[in-house]
Write an enzyme that holds these catalytic residues in place. Structure first.
Site, mmCIF file in Angstrom:
data_model
loop_
_atom_site.group_PDB
_atom_site.id
_atom_site.type_symbol
_atom_site.label_atom_id
_atom_site.label_comp_id
_atom_site.label_asym_id
_atom_site.label_seq_id
_atom_site.Cartn_x
_atom_site.Cartn_y
_atom_site.Cartn_z
ATOM 1 N N CYS A 5 0.954 -1.177 0.098
ATOM 2 C CA CYS A 5 0.030 0.008 0.115
ATOM 3 C C CYS A 5 0.779 1.341 0.200
ATOM 4 C CB CYS A 5 -0.965 -0.038 1.089
ATOM 5 S SG CYS A 5 -0.255 0.038 2.922
ATOM 6 N N HIS B 215 -2.128 1.116 7.135
ATOM 7 C CA HIS B 215 -2.596 1.095 5.643
ATOM 8 C C HIS B 215 -2.761 2.264 4.944
ATOM 9 C CE1 HIS B 215 -4.282 -0.313 1.975
ATOM 10 N NE2 HIS B 215 -5.572 0.424 2.144
ATOM 11 N N ASP C 134 -8.642 3.732 -3.401
ATOM 12 C CA ASP C 134 -7.513 2.806 -2.684
ATOM 13 C C ASP C 134 -7.262 1.632 -3.900
ATOM 14 O OD1 ASP C 134 -5.985 0.806 -1.164
ATOM 15 O OD2 ASP C 134 -7.458 0.690 0.510
#
Length: 289
Positions: free
Chosen positions: A73, A112, A127
């Protein structure tokens, strides 16, 4: 602050199917997010090999756009944020606490990274870095109820300042991560990335996980276990026989150009000897297993 190199920007856009920079519209954001999770695999080869994972923009751009790699991420969403801003989107980073696999009642760390995008007075969660459960469309932050994507439906439940992202998986709403709208400082991202890439309790350290979306399906890999999850169908799972089979899959299915590291094959082979505790799969990497 670094900006995307113009030559690499052109490479990036071509990977995403654009011959020229598209306008900063909601339609563009939908296209970018859907195509990104198909074009760039989530993968943990660096942490498998206990290598550093720099997240400054030049390093990440070189890894993904020149070396032919993917990332997790902090890399995928970090590069995506730079692209969004370069295209004229109003976008800022957000950080979340991953709930999948977490101990009930014990708040996990903020590990995250994702993006908040404002378009025409509305806020969207975008995302491209949540591995096997990455949402493949932007989600309206203040919209109650299920929201469709090209893959599973998602919903955002709000309680006070906190939002919980859930996905419809196996006939139930599965909580993925919780977040608020406070923008992190750059040092927060450095600390979170340091934990994920080096800490003994990190779900990625010494482990091989990969994920990539396809048309109406998701590909996931954990160690030597490969699965294809198709919408409305039973998942297909294959236990790969050896490291060579995994290496072939990483190249052919996940589209990766593998690092020239002398210990890569050995590190992959060791995945078959990991303890049973690995059954608690890393949330960002594996979906619906």
């Amino acid at each position: 602050m670094h900006d995307l190199d113009p030559a690499l920007l052109r490479v990036y856009l071509r990977r995403l199917g654009f011959a020229a920079p598209p306008p900063p519209t909601l339609h563009t954001l939908h296209l970018l997010q859907l195509r990104h999770s198909a074009a760039f695999a989530f993968e943990t080869l660096s942490t498998l090999l206990h290598l550093p994972v720099p997240i400054d923009l030049p390093s990440v751009a070189h890894k993904l756009l020149v070396e032919g790699r993917g990332g997790y991420c902090y890399e995928l969403n970090g590069l995506f944020l730079a692209l969004l801003r370069r295209l004229g989107f109003e976008a800022q980073p957000l950080t979340g606490r991953v709930l999948m696999g977490a101990t009930p009642g014990v708040p996990p760390a903020r590990t995250h990274l994702m993006a908040r995008v404002r378009l025409e007075g509305r806020d969207w969660l975008s995302d491209v870095g949540f591995g096997g459960m990455v949402p493949t469309a932007p989600l309206a932050l203040h919209e109650a109820g299920p929201q469709p994507t090209p893959h599973e439906p998602y919903r955002l439940d709000r309680e006070g300042d906190a939002f919980t992202l859930r996905a419809w998986v196996n006939e139930a709403w599965k909580a993925l991560y919780v977040f608020d709208l406070a923008a992190p400082a750059p040092i927060d991202l450095e600390v979170g990335n340091w934990y994920v890439s080096t800490h003994a309790d990190s779900p990625f350290l010494g482990r091989l996980v990969a994920a990539r979306t396809g048309a109406f399906c998701r590909h996931t890999l954990r160690g030597g276990s490969y699965a294809v999850h198709r919408l409305g169908q039973a998942s297909m799972r294959v236990e790969l026989r050896d490291a060579d089979a995994v290496i072939g899959l990483l190249r052919e299915v996940f589209g990766l150009r593998l690092p020239a590291h002398s210990q890569l094959r050995q590190a992959i082979a060791q995945q078959w000897r990991r303890p049973a505790e690995d059954e608690a799969a890393p949330a960002q990497a594996v979906a619906a297993t």
